[in-house]
Design a protein around this motif. Structure first.
Motif, PDB file in Angstrom:
ATOM      1  N   GLU A  51       0.821  -1.205   0.000  1.00 22.68           N
ATOM      2  CA  GLU A  51       0.000   0.000   0.000  1.00 22.68           C
ATOM      3  C   GLU A  51       0.857   1.258   0.000  1.00 22.68           C
ATOM      4  OE1 GLU A  51      -3.264   0.053  -0.373  1.00 22.68           O
ATOM      5  OE2 GLU A  51      -3.259  -2.142  -0.514  1.00 22.68           O
ATOM      6  N   GLY A  52       2.083   1.161   0.501  1.00 22.17           N
ATOM      7  CA  GLY A  52       2.957   2.330   0.559  1.00 22.17           C
ATOM      8  C   GLY A  52       3.880   2.475  -0.629  1.00 22.17           C
ATOM      9  N   LEU A  53       3.754   1.594  -1.616  1.00 29.36           N
ATOM     10  CA  LEU A  53       4.623   1.614  -2.787  1.00 29.36           C
ATOM     11  C   LEU A  53       3.910   2.286  -3.950  1.00 29.36           C
ATOM     12  CD1 LEU A  53       7.389   0.643  -3.849  1.00 29.36           C
ATOM     13  CD2 LEU A  53       6.273  -1.480  -4.554  1.00 29.36           C
ATOM     14  N   SER A  54       4.454   3.417  -4.428  1.00 28.59           N
ATOM     15  CA  SER A  54       3.796   4.160  -5.515  1.00 28.59           C
ATOM     16  C   SER A  54       4.543   4.070  -6.843  1.00 28.59           C
ATOM     17  CB  SER A  54       3.634   5.630  -5.122  1.00 28.59           C
ATOM     18  OG  SER A  54       4.901   6.245  -4.895  1.00 28.59           O
ATOM     19  N   VAL A  88       4.923   3.382 -12.581  1.00 26.94           N
ATOM     20  CA  VAL A  88       4.127   4.196 -11.661  1.00 26.94           C
ATOM     21  C   VAL A  88       2.836   3.422 -11.415  1.00 26.94           C
ATOM     22  CG1 VAL A  88       2.883   6.364 -11.338  1.00 26.94           C
ATOM     23  CG2 VAL A  88       5.133   6.371 -12.428  1.00 26.94           C
ATOM     24  N   MET A  89       2.471   3.281 -10.154  1.00 27.76           N
ATOM     25  CA  MET A  89       1.390   2.378  -9.790  1.00 27.76           C
ATOM     26  C   MET A  89      -0.007   2.915 -10.095  1.00 27.76           C
ATOM     27  SD  MET A  89       3.102  -0.187  -8.426  1.00 27.76           S
ATOM     28  CE  MET A  89       2.076  -1.079  -7.294  1.00 27.76           C
ATOM     29  N   ALA A 146       3.464  -5.344 -11.533  1.00 33.77           N
ATOM     30  CA  ALA A 146       3.670  -4.061 -10.863  1.00 33.77           C
ATOM     31  C   ALA A 146       3.215  -4.081  -9.411  1.00 33.77           C
ATOM     32  CB  ALA A 146       2.930  -2.959 -11.616  1.00 33.77           C
ATOM     33  N   SER A 147       2.197  -4.866  -9.088  1.00 34.19           N
ATOM     34  CA  SER A 147       1.607  -4.815  -7.754  1.00 34.19           C
ATOM     35  C   SER A 147       2.040  -6.008  -6.902  1.00 34.19           C
ATOM     36  CB  SER A 147       0.077  -4.803  -7.866  1.00 34.19           C
ATOM     37  OG  SER A 147      -0.506  -4.983  -6.601  1.00 34.19           O
ATOM     38  N   TYR A 253      12.533   3.125  -5.122  1.00 34.00           N
ATOM     39  CA  TYR A 253      11.120   3.164  -4.746  1.00 34.00           C
ATOM     40  C   TYR A 253      10.627   4.603  -4.598  1.00 34.00           C
ATOM     41  CZ  TYR A 253      12.667  -1.480  -3.232  1.00 34.00           C
ATOM     42  OH  TYR A 253      13.238  -2.727  -3.169  1.00 34.00           O
ATOM     43  N   ASN A 254       9.400   4.833  -5.047  1.00 36.32           N
ATOM     44  CA  ASN A 254       8.678   6.084  -4.830  1.00 36.32           C
ATOM     45  C   ASN A 254       9.448   7.318  -5.288  1.00 36.32           C
ATOM     46  OD1 ASN A 254       6.821   4.357  -3.720  1.00 36.32           O
ATOM     47  ND2 ASN A 254       7.157   4.984  -1.607  1.00 36.32           N
ATOM     48  N   THR A 255      10.153   7.191  -6.409  1.00 39.17           N
ATOM     49  CA  THR A 255      10.904   8.325  -6.965  1.00 39.17           C
ATOM     50  C   THR A 255      10.221   8.917  -8.196  1.00 39.17           C
ATOM     51  OG1 THR A 255      12.254   6.818  -8.301  1.00 39.17           O
ATOM     52  CG2 THR A 255      13.111   7.427  -6.123  1.00 39.17           C
TER      53      THR A 255
END
Length: 270
Positions: A51-54, A88-89, A146-147, A253-255
C-alpha cells in the motif's frame, strides 16, 4: 519474445551480547531473534506493505532458448534481453527500454510506453501506436508484475509449494514444481494471464518451473525476483521446446510520479 517469455526455512541463532551485571562482572546474554515467518505470514506482510509503494524501477536480464520443429526442419534460437523498466502504480504507467540480442544477429533496441494515452512502441527508432487490443493484452501481466499485493494473491494459490528463507537483509519466498505437480498451478496461471484457457495451455506444456521472490526485511518491498521455466509441446515431430530464465532487481522506490511520452511518440498521433 514468445509467450513463455512472459514473471525458504533457516533457523536463526541469536548472537551472544555482552552486558554488565550489577556486580560489575561482564556476562554473556542471548537475545532471541524474531522467528522466521511462514509463507502465509510473509504474504500478508508483503500485501500490507504494498500500500505504501507508488513507483519503482527494475533491471531485468532474461535468457530464452527455443527449439522449434516443423516437418523435417528444426530451428534453434537463443535470445538474451536486458531491460530497464520504470513503473508508476496509480494510474498504472510503464516505460521500458530493452536490448534484444538474438544469437547470430544484430542487437535490436525496443522501447515501450504504456500510459493513459495508449500503448506506444519504438523498434530501432521507429515509433508506432499499438491497437487498443494490444494494450489490453499486456495490461493483465503488467498489473500483476507491478503490484506486490496482486502477486501475493497469485502466490496464495500455491501455498503448499512455498518455502521461506532469509538471505542477508531479505526474506525469500521460493517454489519449485515439475511434472504432475504442474496441475496444481492452474489457478496461478489463470491470474497471470487473466484467462482459464491460456492457463490450461500453459500447464499442458510446462515440464518444470521455479520461482523466487525476495523482499526487504524492514519494508517488505520487493528487491529481486527470479524465474525459470521449461516447456515442451512437441508432438509427432512438430512443436516447440523452450527454456527461459529471468532475474529482476528492483529499487528506486517512490521516486516517480508520472511517465511522460517523448516528442517522437507524440508525433505519431498527429
Amino acid at each position: 519474445m514468445n509467450k513463455w517469455g512472459k514473471g525458504l526455512m533457516v533457523v536463526v541463532m541469536a548472537l551472544g551480547l555482552a552486558g554488565c551485571a550489577d556486580d560489575g562482572i561482564v556476562k554473556e546474554s542471548r537475545v532471541q531473534e524474531p522467528a522466521m515467518p511462514t509463507a502465509e505470514q510473509l504474504i500478508a506482510k508483503i500485501t500490507e506493505a504494498s500500500e505504501g509503494l507508488s513507483s519503482f524501477v527494475q533491471e531485468t536480464q532474461s535468457w530464452l532458448n527455443t527449439d522449434m520443429a516443423q516437418a523435417e526442419s528444426q530451428v534453434n534460437q537463443t535470445v538474451e534481453t536486458k531491460s530497464t523498466t520504470e513503473v508508476v502504480m496509480a494510474p498504472l504507467q510503464m516505460h521500458q527500454v530493452s536490448q534484444l540480442q538474438i544469437l547470430g544477429k544484430e542487437e535490436q533496441k525496443l522501447e515501450i510506453y504504456l500510459v493513459e494515452g495508449g500503448y506506444f512502441t519504438s523498434m530501432n527508432g521507429y515509433w508506432r501506436k499499438m491497437p487498443e487490443s494490444m494494450s489490453e493484452l499486456i495490461m493483465t501481466p503488467l498489473q500483476l508484475e507491478a503490484s506486490p499485493g496482486r502477486r501475493m494473491e497469485q502466490f496464495k494459490t500455491i501455498l503448499p509449494y512455498l518455502s521461506v528463507t532469509e538471505e542477508g537483509g531479505d526474506y525469500v519466498l521460493k517454489a519449485r514444481a515439475s511434472g504432475e505437480q504442474m496441475k496444481d498451478f492452474t489457478a496461478y496461471y489463470r491470474l497471470q494471464y487473466g484467462s482459464g484457457e491460456l492457463a490450461e495451455q500453459q500447464i499442458s506444456a510446462v515440464k518444470s518451473m521455479s520461482i523466487l521472490y525476495s523482499v526487504d526485511k524492514q519494508t517488505y518491498w520487493p528487491t529481486r525476483t527470479e524465474d525459470e521455466m521449461v516447456t515442451d509441446d512437441r508432438r509427432g515431430g512438430q512443436g516447440m521446446y523452450s527454456k527461459v530464465k529471468r532475474r529482476t532487481d528492483i529499487g528506486k522506490y517512490n521516486t516517480l510520479s508520472e511517465i511522460e511520452l517523448p516528442e517522437e511518440a507524440l508525433n505519431v498521433l498527429q
